[in-house]
Motif scaffolding. Structure first.
Motif, mmCIF file in Angstrom:
data_model
loop_
_atom_site.group_PDB
_atom_site.id
_atom_site.type_symbol
_atom_site.label_atom_id
_atom_site.label_comp_id
_atom_site.label_asym_id
_atom_site.label_seq_id
_atom_site.Cartn_x
_atom_site.Cartn_y
_atom_site.Cartn_z
ATOM 1 N N LEU A 1 -5.502 -8.444 36.525
ATOM 2 C CA LEU A 1 -4.659 -9.105 37.510
ATOM 3 C C LEU A 1 -3.412 -9.658 36.835
ATOM 4 C CD1 LEU A 1 -4.373 -9.821 40.419
ATOM 5 C CD2 LEU A 1 -5.587 -11.945 39.977
ATOM 6 N N ARG B 1 -0.979 -6.942 36.325
ATOM 7 C CA ARG B 1 -0.374 -6.605 37.626
ATOM 8 C C ARG B 1 0.711 -7.622 37.978
ATOM 9 N NH1 ARG B 1 -0.472 -4.126 41.922
ATOM 10 N NH2 ARG B 1 -1.957 -2.576 41.231
ATOM 11 N N ARG C 1 -10.269 -11.687 34.669
ATOM 12 C CA ARG C 1 -9.303 -11.091 35.589
ATOM 13 C C ARG C 1 -8.061 -10.654 34.836
ATOM 14 N NH1 ARG C 1 -8.982 -12.047 41.168
ATOM 15 N NH2 ARG C 1 -9.935 -13.981 41.605
#
Length: 99
Positions: free
Chosen positions: A27, A30, A24
């Motif tokens: 993520l 982000r 991930r």
DNA sequence: CCGATGACTCACG
DNA sequence: CCGTGAGCCATCG
């Protein structure tokens, strides 16, 4: 993130893994956007030891400055992960620490 | 609801 | 080293 010591760097994927979220990496990137000021976002780089921002961009330069200020060398746009890469402990070790 | 878009990564040629 | 393609999945328009 705050567990990454100054002068070392971690990868997006690595941070995700330590957080218990394998695969991930995106993520993490982000989450880093607009993160609190006390979070050392500059110590997170892309897998090969490269700054993830477009070379030459303002963000790129900013991260490069901060890293160099901590003694992290970035030659030819690359950071030697074998030297500066932070091989973080697992989450338990981070939370409970070795006393 | 749906396609496009990332501070990503890995495998393959 | 470089491009491609496939995973990834929260956000955005």
């Amino acid at each position: 993130m705050r567990a990454i010591p100054a002068g070392r760097v971690a990868t997006y994927g690595g941070v995700a893994a330590v957080a218990g979220l394998p695969r991930r990496a995106r993520l993490v990137g982000r989450a880093l956007r607009g993160c609190p000021a006390d979070v050392p976002w500059h110590r997170v780089v892309a897998s090969p030891g490269r700054i993830a921002f477009p070379p030459g961009s303002e963000d790129y330069e900013e991260q490069l400055r901060r890293l160099q200020a901590e003694g992290v060398a970035c030659l030819g746009g690359r950071i030697d992960m074998r030297r500066f890469g932070w091989h973080g402990a697992d989450l338990d070790a981070l939370l409970w620490g070795p006393d």
